[in-house]
Design an enzyme around this catalytic site. Structure first.
Site, PDB file in Angstrom:
ATOM      1  N   GLY A 141       0.859  -1.196  -0.088  1.00 39.80           N
ATOM      2  CA  GLY A 141       0.132  -0.012   0.008  1.00 39.80           C
ATOM      3  C   GLY A 141       0.828   1.185   0.182  1.00 39.80           C
ATOM      4  O   GLY A 141       0.432   2.252  -0.644  1.00 39.80           O
TER       5      GLY A 141
ATOM      6  N   PHE B  11      -0.931  10.182  -7.775  1.00 36.97           N
ATOM      7  CA  PHE B  11      -0.755   8.664  -7.533  1.00 36.97           C
ATOM      8  C   PHE B  11      -1.384   7.790  -8.304  1.00 36.97           C
ATOM      9  O   PHE B  11      -1.229   6.606  -8.366  1.00 36.97           O
ATOM     10  CB  PHE B  11      -1.371   8.384  -6.022  1.00 36.97           C
ATOM     11  CG  PHE B  11      -0.750   9.340  -4.981  1.00 36.97           C
ATOM     12  CD1 PHE B  11       0.758   9.536  -4.817  1.00 36.97           C
ATOM     13  CD2 PHE B  11      -1.424  10.129  -4.077  1.00 36.97           C
ATOM     14  CE1 PHE B  11       1.326  10.224  -3.840  1.00 36.97           C
ATOM     15  CE2 PHE B  11      -0.824  10.897  -3.336  1.00 36.97           C
ATOM     16  CZ  PHE B  11       0.527  11.077  -3.171  1.00 36.97           C
TER      17      PHE B  11
ATOM     18  N   TRP C 189       2.594   1.533  -3.380  1.00 29.28           N
ATOM     19  CA  TRP C 189       1.479   1.790  -4.362  1.00 29.28           C
ATOM     20  C   TRP C 189       1.254   3.462  -4.580  1.00 29.28           C
ATOM     21  O   TRP C 189       0.925   4.011  -5.571  1.00 29.28           O
ATOM     22  CB  TRP C 189       0.088   1.278  -4.162  1.00 29.28           C
ATOM     23  CG  TRP C 189      -1.039   1.710  -4.834  1.00 29.28           C
ATOM     24  CD1 TRP C 189      -1.467   1.121  -6.097  1.00 29.28           C
ATOM     25  CD2 TRP C 189      -2.367   2.887  -4.735  1.00 29.28           C
ATOM     26  NE1 TRP C 189      -2.485   1.637  -6.431  1.00 29.28           N
ATOM     27  CE2 TRP C 189      -2.979   2.726  -5.858  1.00 29.28           C
ATOM     28  CE3 TRP C 189      -2.232   3.445  -3.593  1.00 29.28           C
ATOM     29  CZ2 TRP C 189      -4.027   3.709  -5.849  1.00 29.28           C
ATOM     30  CZ3 TRP C 189      -3.535   4.377  -3.494  1.00 29.28           C
ATOM     31  CH2 TRP C 189      -4.199   4.471  -4.681  1.00 29.28           C
ATOM     32  N   HIS C 190       1.424   4.096  -3.318  1.00 29.72           N
ATOM     33  CA  HIS C 190       1.239   5.615  -3.258  1.00 29.72           C
ATOM     34  C   HIS C 190       2.226   6.419  -3.867  1.00 29.72           C
ATOM     35  O   HIS C 190       2.035   7.458  -4.368  1.00 29.72           O
ATOM     36  CB  HIS C 190       0.997   6.016  -1.766  1.00 29.72           C
ATOM     37  CG  HIS C 190      -0.196   5.956  -1.339  1.00 29.72           C
ATOM     38  ND1 HIS C 190      -0.525   4.720  -0.591  1.00 29.72           N
ATOM     39  CD2 HIS C 190      -1.336   6.660  -1.394  1.00 29.72           C
ATOM     40  CE1 HIS C 190      -1.938   4.790  -0.074  1.00 29.72           C
ATOM     41  NE2 HIS C 190      -2.454   5.891  -0.513  1.00 29.72           N
ATOM     42  N   GLY C 191       3.546   5.797  -3.867  1.00 27.55           N
ATOM     43  CA  GLY C 191       4.685   6.788  -4.328  1.00 27.55           C
ATOM     44  C   GLY C 191       5.773   6.127  -4.764  1.00 27.55           C
ATOM     45  O   GLY C 191       6.335   4.991  -3.689  1.00 27.55           O
TER      46      GLY C 191
END
Length: 498
Positions: free
Chosen positions: A346, A498, A349-351
């Site tokens: 997670g 994102f 996935w954001h950056g």
């Protein structure tokens, strides 16, 4: 004519977002003509799909072809992906479909991250120049993956209409920043009839969707609420956040702390505001999207926070990573490991930076510690403990947002380090005299979290029952309030990156 063509063309310096006059103009045109096609399924879906593809083109330019490829690939690939029970499709076939979807995300979002880390090991690969992240790719990639997995597991039948699937993947309210809508929830809505009137008595048990005045009022209320969260609360606080985070070394302890608080509220107002508007816009068109936020800063522990924050993502991670790994079925030690893996994914996935991995890992650690804490039978109880738990959880989340916002350890540690510098009582008075609106907005944002779900429903119901003239007047007053506090430029949504 040229002005109209300019409005229909992708322009990098003119974001096509919900809180811009440009989008409101186009949506007004869309909605004005929607009544001509709403009664016919094929015409309705074709009309909205065409607008959605135009919306994505104006938002992302040539990346429209990437979205079209994803639509075509996943639609036809699912046709050769029978349910698992039929044993005609080896697991490797599903893995291939997932890999194809992930390949675009890995390239556009993470290629330079991997190259930079390899170069850190002594290699010398050139970075890819002018690598631009397609808007919304993280969201529609997760949607395609969940669709293929659900088809493979037999949870949903494969889509037989290319138009239905194209509409599902491109539906503009949720296309570029969520909520992450799953096919199992959305595709069944496409076949039902939509009426802009109350249901008659004989239609009470009909599968049709009746958009009466109350539901239309709810949609308008959600749009208004989201607009105020984003364009008033988040964007105004964002001006102070930019100042603090761009020069962390020059902030006093109080300025640093209030800057962290301001970003904590900004990202909530920005993202939950987008979700509110997306849900409201979809509802006006006759479609229901899932709630994405439920007053997350009321949470007393990190587990409850993730039940309230970005719900469509946290539930996606749970259902497609945590549970397939084993969930809580293989003992507490493996459960902790699975929690950590899920939150690392997670975070990544954001950056594409180690700061995001750290952010996810710390949330994973927090979830592990809370699970272990729950096993202790003599946990303290009472209102005082609840207040202490809230303070601890809120600041745990808030300080981790620093790494999320900075995207680097150096700047994050520098800003947090300012909290341990000299505190002086005079700082409070000086800050209040210089920036009273920041303090008022911070207090207002926390106050809004005190409203219950029933309070929210009552406000929606009250707004929905008002005459159209009063609703329009409230909208006008809200816009005037936004214009009073907004900056010169329309600020894009944080989650667009994102």
């Amino acid at each position: 004519m040229q002005a109209l063509l300019d409005l229909l063309t992708y322009q990098e310096n003119m974001p096509f977002i919900f809180n811009s006059g440009r989008f409101l103009f186009f949506f007004s045109l869309l909605f004005a003509a929607y009544g001509l096609v709403v009664g016919h399924k094929t015409a309705r879906l074709a009309y909205l799909t065409a607008f959605s593809l135009l919306f994505y083109y104006i938002s992302s330019g040539g990346f429209l072809f990437l979205l079209l490829f994803c639509i075509l690939f996943n639609f036809f690939f699912a046709q050769i992906l029978p349910p698992k029970e039929e044993e005609k499709s080896p697991p490797a076939l599903l893995s291939l479909g997932i890999l194809v979807n992930l390949s675009f995300l890995l390239y556009y979002k993470y290629a330079n991250f991997f190259i930079g880390n390899l170069n850190g090991l002594g290699l010398d690969y050139p970075l890819i120049d002018n690598l631009v992240l397609p808007v919304g790719i993280s969201f529609f990639t997760f949607q395609t993956i969940s669709y293929l997995v659900d088809v493979r597991q037999g949870k949903i039948p494969v889509a037989t209409s290319l138009l239905d699937f194209a509409f599902y993947l491109s539906f503009f309210p949720q296309l570029v920043a969520g909520p992450i809508v799953r096919a199992i929830d959305f595709l069944p809505q496409l076949g039902r009839k939509i009426y802009y009137r109350p249901a008659r008595e004989e239609e009470a048990n009909s599968k049709a969707f009746f958009l009466n005045k109350a539901l239309l009022g709810t949609g308008l209320f959600l749009i208004l609420k989201g607009l105020l969260k984003k364009a008033l609360l988040a964007d105004y606080l964002g001006q102070y956040v930019d100042l603090v985070f761009s020069q962390p070394e020059g902030q006093t302890a109080l300025e640093a702390l209030l800057g962290i608080y301001a970003y904590t509220i900004q990202i909530y107002g920005d993202f939950s505001g987008y979700s509110d508007m997306a849900i409201g816009l979809a509802l006006l068109l006759g479609f229901e999207l899932p709630d994405n936020f439920r007053r997350p800063y009321r949470a007393l522990n990190i587990t409850d926070f993730w039940r309230r924050w970005h719900i469509s993502l946290s539930s996606w991670l749970r259902d497609y990573i945590y549970i397939p790994l084993g969930g809580n079925r293989k003992g507490p030690l493996k459960q902790y490991l699975f929690l950590m893996i899920t939150m690392l994914v997670g975070g990544f996935w954001h950056g594409a930076s180690w700061a995001f991995v750290f952010w996810g890992g710390m949330h994973g650690l927090g979830l592990m510690l809370h699970k272990a804490w729950k096993l202790w039978g003599n946990r303290p109880k009472g209102k005082i403990w609840a207040v202490l738990a809230w303070v601890l959880n809120f600041h745990f989340v808030a300080f981790l947002w620093v790494y999320f916002r900075m995207g680097s350890f150096e700047g994050s540690n520098l800003l947090i380090g300012r909290l341990f510098t000299n505190w002086q009582l005079a700082q409070w008075e000086a800050f209040w005299m210089a920036r009273p609106t920041v303090v008022v907005f911070l207090g207002l944002a926390l106050l809004l979290h005190l409203f219950s779900d029933r309070d929210k429903q009552n406000m929606q119901h009250f707004f929905g029952q008002l005459p159209w003239a009063f609703q329009a007047l409230i909208f006008l007053l809200a816009l005037l309030l936004i214009f009073q506090f907004q900056s010169a430029d329309v600020a894009p949504f944080i989650y667009f990156q994102f």
